[in-house]
Design a protein around this motif. Structure first.
Motif, PDB file in Angstrom:
ATOM      1  N   ILE A  59      25.810 -31.761 -20.782  1.00 51.60           N
ATOM      2  CA  ILE A  59      25.079 -32.606 -21.728  1.00 51.60           C
ATOM      3  C   ILE A  59      24.517 -31.680 -22.804  1.00 51.60           C
ATOM      4  O   ILE A  59      23.738 -30.766 -22.510  1.00 51.60           O
ATOM      5  N   MET A  60      24.946 -31.907 -24.056  1.00 54.44           N
ATOM      6  CA  MET A  60      24.549 -31.057 -25.169  1.00 54.44           C
ATOM      7  C   MET A  60      23.478 -31.734 -26.017  1.00 54.44           C
ATOM      8  O   MET A  60      23.565 -32.940 -26.282  1.00 54.44           O
ATOM      9  N   PRO A  61      22.487 -30.980 -26.475  1.00 51.57           N
ATOM     10  CA  PRO A  61      21.495 -31.557 -27.389  1.00 51.57           C
ATOM     11  C   PRO A  61      22.151 -31.984 -28.698  1.00 51.57           C
ATOM     12  O   PRO A  61      23.239 -31.521 -29.052  1.00 51.57           O
ATOM     13  N   GLU A  62      21.491 -32.855 -29.416  1.00 54.08           N
ATOM     14  CA  GLU A  62      22.018 -33.330 -30.693  1.00 54.08           C
ATOM     15  C   GLU A  62      22.236 -32.156 -31.651  1.00 54.08           C
ATOM     16  O   GLU A  62      21.369 -31.300 -31.801  1.00 54.08           O
ATOM     17  N   GLY A  63      23.394 -32.135 -32.282  1.00 56.47           N
ATOM     18  CA  GLY A  63      23.734 -31.089 -33.250  1.00 56.47           C
ATOM     19  C   GLY A  63      24.475 -29.909 -32.657  1.00 56.47           C
ATOM     20  O   GLY A  63      25.050 -29.118 -33.399  1.00 56.47           O
ATOM     21  N   TRP A  64      24.482 -29.770 -31.330  1.00 55.62           N
ATOM     22  CA  TRP A  64      25.146 -28.648 -30.668  1.00 55.62           C
ATOM     23  C   TRP A  64      26.541 -29.072 -30.202  1.00 55.62           C
ATOM     24  O   TRP A  64      26.806 -30.246 -29.965  1.00 55.62           O
ATOM     25  N   HIS A  65      27.424 -28.069 -30.042  1.00 52.53           N
ATOM     26  CA  HIS A  65      28.775 -28.377 -29.601  1.00 52.53           C
ATOM     27  C   HIS A  65      29.356 -27.199 -28.802  1.00 52.53           C
ATOM     28  O   HIS A  65      28.899 -26.067 -28.927  1.00 52.53           O
ATOM     29  N   THR A  66      30.362 -27.511 -28.002  1.00 51.55           N
ATOM     30  CA  THR A  66      31.165 -26.484 -27.326  1.00 51.55           C
ATOM     31  C   THR A  66      32.598 -26.614 -27.823  1.00 51.55           C
ATOM     32  O   THR A  66      32.889 -27.410 -28.726  1.00 51.55           O
ATOM     33  N   TYR A  67      33.539 -25.857 -27.215  1.00 48.41           N
ATOM     34  CA  TYR A  67      34.859 -25.697 -27.815  1.00 48.41           C
ATOM     35  C   TYR A  67      35.997 -26.154 -26.901  1.00 48.41           C
ATOM     36  O   TYR A  67      35.906 -26.092 -25.670  1.00 48.41           O
ATOM     37  N   TRP A  68      37.078 -26.573 -27.550  1.00 52.68           N
ATOM     38  CA  TRP A  68      38.337 -26.975 -26.908  1.00 52.68           C
ATOM     39  C   TRP A  68      39.112 -25.733 -26.479  1.00 52.68           C
ATOM     40  O   TRP A  68      38.713 -24.603 -26.753  1.00 52.68           O
ATOM     41  N   ARG A  69      40.261 -25.940 -25.826  1.00 54.88           N
ATOM     42  CA  ARG A  69      41.108 -24.834 -25.355  1.00 54.88           C
ATOM     43  C   ARG A  69      41.541 -23.937 -26.512  1.00 54.88           C
ATOM     44  O   ARG A  69      41.631 -22.722 -26.369  1.00 54.88           O
ATOM     45  N   ALA A 139      30.577 -20.215 -14.538  1.00 54.60           N
ATOM     46  CA  ALA A 139      31.089 -20.817 -15.771  1.00 54.60           C
ATOM     47  C   ALA A 139      30.445 -20.157 -16.990  1.00 54.60           C
ATOM     48  O   ALA A 139      29.232 -19.912 -17.005  1.00 54.60           O
ATOM     49  N   THR A 140      31.258 -19.867 -17.988  1.00 54.43           N
ATOM     50  CA  THR A 140      30.765 -19.298 -19.245  1.00 54.43           C
ATOM     51  C   THR A 140      31.259 -20.160 -20.402  1.00 54.43           C
ATOM     52  O   THR A 140      32.371 -20.682 -20.368  1.00 54.43           O
ATOM     53  N   TRP A 141      30.417 -20.307 -21.404  1.00 61.22           N
ATOM     54  CA  TRP A 141      30.808 -21.065 -22.591  1.00 61.22           C
ATOM     55  C   TRP A 141      29.965 -20.608 -23.773  1.00 61.22           C
ATOM     56  O   TRP A 141      28.969 -19.898 -23.615  1.00 61.22           O
ATOM     57  N   LEU A 142      30.398 -21.019 -24.941  1.00 59.27           N
ATOM     58  CA  LEU A 142      29.663 -20.748 -26.177  1.00 59.27           C
ATOM     59  C   LEU A 142      29.179 -22.081 -26.729  1.00 59.27           C
ATOM     60  O   LEU A 142      29.971 -23.012 -26.890  1.00 59.27           O
ATOM     61  N   VAL A 143      27.896 -22.194 -26.998  1.00 59.73           N
ATOM     62  CA  VAL A 143      27.334 -23.422 -27.554  1.00 59.73           C
ATOM     63  C   VAL A 143      26.767 -23.089 -28.930  1.00 59.73           C
ATOM     64  O   VAL A 143      26.062 -22.096 -29.106  1.00 59.73           O
ATOM     65  N   CYS A 144      27.105 -23.908 -29.914  1.00 64.88           N
ATOM     66  CA  CYS A 144      26.772 -23.587 -31.305  1.00 64.88           C
ATOM     67  C   CYS A 144      26.130 -24.775 -32.007  1.00 64.88           C
ATOM     68  O   CYS A 144      26.460 -25.938 -31.748  1.00 64.88           O
ATOM     69  N   ASP A 145      25.219 -24.433 -32.907  1.00 62.61           N
ATOM     70  CA  ASP A 145      24.672 -25.369 -33.894  1.00 62.61           C
ATOM     71  C   ASP A 145      24.667 -24.594 -35.205  1.00 62.61           C
ATOM     72  O   ASP A 145      25.708 -24.218 -35.717  1.00 62.61           O
ATOM     73  N   THR A 146      23.499 -24.303 -35.772  1.00 60.89           N
ATOM     74  CA  THR A 146      23.434 -23.360 -36.890  1.00 60.89           C
ATOM     75  C   THR A 146      23.685 -21.945 -36.382  1.00 60.89           C
ATOM     76  O   THR A 146      24.160 -21.082 -37.102  1.00 60.89           O
TER      77      THR A 146
END
Length: 704
Positions: A59-69, A139-146
């Motif tokens: 569940i990501m906060p508003e404005g944040w995103h993660t990435y596809w393959r 699990a590792t991931w990158l979550v981005c906004d600004t």
């Protein structure tokens, strides 16, 4: 590993914290997790022999995103390392349909927002005898906004094992929703692709694509990075009973022409409401579409006349390499051999010239062949890539150190101990000539001159025969002065006669060798840290001891010398086992570490941006830094015109930087990019900089 390799570049984005929204700052700067994550299952109880799905729920906060393959131009996909009991197997991630995540007009990412479940199939062995199954995931991931923040989470889920499987009501709907959003192949749909007229063309036929009128807002998401320009225009045309998708080519399109390319097609259905998708595997097609070319969007294609121009550029670049500080000391050794043989045996000089040419050509073509092989397996590579491996840097440093000792007279060439390494390049006759050619190419690799850079950059986008031809032309240029000298008896009389001056000159040449060793040791310290530098010092000490011991009398000393040599080799081998360190060289007060996101943000603020794509092992880079980039007039110009300075350090392998180099049709470093303040594509500056020209370029970037 891909996550860790990109971490240093991503941490540089912390400089954006001051401009990030307060709500975003508060969640991660204090160490709190940004994404809520857990494991879900469509089973509450599993049975032996059962097959079901487990999913990573985010569940990501508003404005944040993660990435596809395929994350697009930036980012990293989710990676999961599982710790599972014996008898339990888990499959690959099932990736739901992604969405586009535009960062700027020129940068496009692919990923997810809001709530996401990434399902994975699980199989339990029929003879599984445990009472429960514990799923442990790193699990590792990158979550981005600004800003972008890497997250690493340990997640667990325990499911009891019973005689009969039972569904989990909540987890079932999570998993089912994700699987329904998985793009699936349609047997009725056929896909082909071709590259022509400056476009990548996807031809889709059958199924929904038999009638283009029923399709709107079609988008293609490729599995392969670099196949298309992600932020480029995607348009649809009508073929004969098929749909044509017209795409702008990416940096890797030249290597994809002969292999199938997969991806996902999404479009709006006829009702204008439902988003539909299909997974495709496009086979290479014959092309022949009657379509207008797209100006400025094509990958360079070299016709017969263009090949001649490439060859001439490469030949001129090879000639210039003779004057590079990393090559000249090695070639001076061969000049001494020519002087020794010229007056006594001109025939020997001609033979040496031929074998020197053979050594240069075989090495240049072999190195280019390695580049082609790596390129064909999908790796973004560039010239000088071998010096990104610490063991190669350490071995070259040890070899040049041995040559320096030999030039000082510490040992004689041809002995059993030192017949390897330095002795190969300094042997008399054809062996010495051949291996001097090989060594010249090894040390010349990081010295891509102003003519060679353009030729190599364009050649690396072409088929393998063109790459090898251009590499051979550069080798001919490097060897040309010695070949001409060896084949022209009339020129030999201008060479000085042998004499005592040769002993002094030979000893003097040891010091440029030692200077090269110091430079390589500095490179190694950046790649492998203090431990790598310590091991290199130990290898040099062991080699020096072996040389001294071999000069003593008796078999016992010979054994001691061999032991010393073995210890030196072992020290170098140990360097290969060291973990890579962060390769970014020390940034000056005005520099930041490069990232695409930072470039976009600075341009968005109306600021011009200079990007220095460099490497510690690049001699031309260091010369430009000392003579131009670090000079007082240039430092003052940066301040006067308000130009931001970013550094992309390619000392260690970095796929993102390799892609940046390839996108601008270059073979390696240095690469200097100057982005105008008003936005848009960068201007590529010359490989060899001048103070006046660089200051003028900064003024241009600030005013445009």
């Amino acid at each position: 590993m891909r996550f860790l390799s990109g971490l240093s570049a991503l941490i540089a984005l912390a400089g954006l914290v001051a401009t990030a929204p307060a709500s975003a700052q508060s969640s991660w700067s204090s160490g709190e997790a940004i994404i809520e994550a857990d494991l879900v299952s469509d089973r509450s109880i599993v049975a032996p022999g059962d097959s079901f799905h487990i999913g990573l729920h985010q569940i990501m906060p508003e404005g944040w995103h993660t990435y596809w393959r395929n994350p697009g131009d930036n980012g990293l996909p989710v990676e999961i390392d599982w710790d599972l009991p014996s008898g339990v197997e888990i499959g690959e991630i099932v990736w739901p349909v992604p969405i586009e995540l535009p960062l700027t007009d020129t940068i496009m990412d692919y990923g997810y927002k809001g709530e996401l479940v990434l399902p994975m199939p699980v199989t339990v062995a029929s003879d599984f005898a445990g009472e429960a199954i514990e799923f442990r995931a790193n699990a590792t991931w990158l979550v981005c906004d600004t800003i972008c923040v890497p997250e690493d989470r340990e997640l667990t889920l325990t499911l009891p094992v019973g005689p009969e499987a039972e569904p989990d009501e909540t987890g079932y709907w999570y998993i089912r929703g994700a699987l329904e959003n998985e793009p699936r192949a349609d047997p009725a749909v056929a896909a082909e692709f071709a590259f022509e007229g400056g476009r990548v063309i996807l031809e889709l036929s059958g199924g929904a694509f038999a009638n283009t009128d029923a399709i709107s807002d079609l988008r293609f998401f490729p599995y392969q990075t670099g196949l298309i320009r992600n932020a480029g225009a995607q348009s649809v045309a009508t073929g004969e009973g098929s749909t044509l998708v017209l795409l702008e080519p990416g940096y890797a399109v030249a290597t994809a022409a002969n292999s199938a390319q997969g991806g996902v097609i999404t479009w709006q259905g006829a009702d204008g409401q439902t988003r539909q998708s299909v997974a495709i595997e496009a086979q290479p097609g014959e092309g022949g579409y009657d379509l207008p070319a797209v100006a400025g969007a094509s990958v360079p294609q070299v016709m017969s006349g263009g090949i001649l121009g490439l060859v001439l550029l490469a030949f001129g670049g090879g000639l210039i390499l003779n004057l590079m500080p990393c090559v000249f000391p090695v070639l001076s050794i061969k000049v001494l051999k020519f002087v020794q043989a010229a007056h006594a045996d001109p025939g020997a000089v001609r033979r040496q010239g031929a074998f020197f040419l053979a050594g240069v050509l075989i090495s240049f073509v072999g190195l280019a062949g390695m580049l082609v092989i790596l390129r064909e397996v999908g790796l973004p590579v560039g010239w000088g890539f071998q010096l990104q491996m610490p063991i190669v840097v350490a071995s070259l440093a040890l070899l040049l150190f041995a040559i320096g000792l030999n030039l000082l007279g510490a040992f004689e060439v041809g002995t059993r101990l030192m017949g390897l390494g330095a002795g190969l390049a300094d042997k008399p006759g054809w062996k010495g000539a051949f291996f001097t050619g090989v060594l010249a190419v090894v040390v010349a690799a990081p010295c891509v001159g102003p003519l060679a850079a353009g030729a190599l950059g364009l050649a690396l986008t072409q088929p393998a025969p063109v790459v090898l031809l251009v590499a051979a032309a550069m080798g001919l240029g490097l060897a040309a002065p010695f070949v001409v000298l060896s084949l022209s008896p009339g020129l030999l009389r201008f060479l000085p006669k042998p004499g005592a001056w040769m002993v002094t000159f030979r000893q003097f040449l040891a010091f440029p060798m030692f200077a090269s060793v110091v430079w390589l040791a500095w490179v190694l310290s950046i790649q492998s840290g203090p431990t790598g530098l310590l091991l290199l010092g130990a290898a040099m000490l062991a080699l020096s001891f072996a040389v001294w011991a071999h000069g003593q009398n008796g078999r016992a000393w010979s054994v001691v010398a061999l032991v010393g040599l073995a210890l030196g080799v072992a020290s170098v081998v140990m360097i290969a086992r060291l973990p890579a360190t962060t390769s970014t060289q020390s940034l000056s007060a005005r520099e930041e570490a490069w990232s695409r996101a930072r470039v976009a943000e600075l341009q968005g603020m109306g600021q011009a941006v200079f990007v220095d794509v460099t490497a510690a092992w690049c001699v031309t880079c260091q010369i430009n830094k000392l003579t131009v980039l670090g000079s007082t007039p240039v430092e003052a110009a940066f301040d006067r015109f308000g130009v931001a300075s970013l550094r992309a350090d390619w000392t260690n392998r970095d796929e993102t930087i390799a892609a940046l180099i390839s996108e601008h049709d270059q073979a390696g470093v240095p690469l200097y990019l100057l982005y105008p303040a008003s936005g848009g594509a960068p201007r590529v500056l010359p490989t060899v900089l001048t103070t006046g020209g660089f200051v003028d370029a900064l003024e241009w970037a600030a005013d445009n």
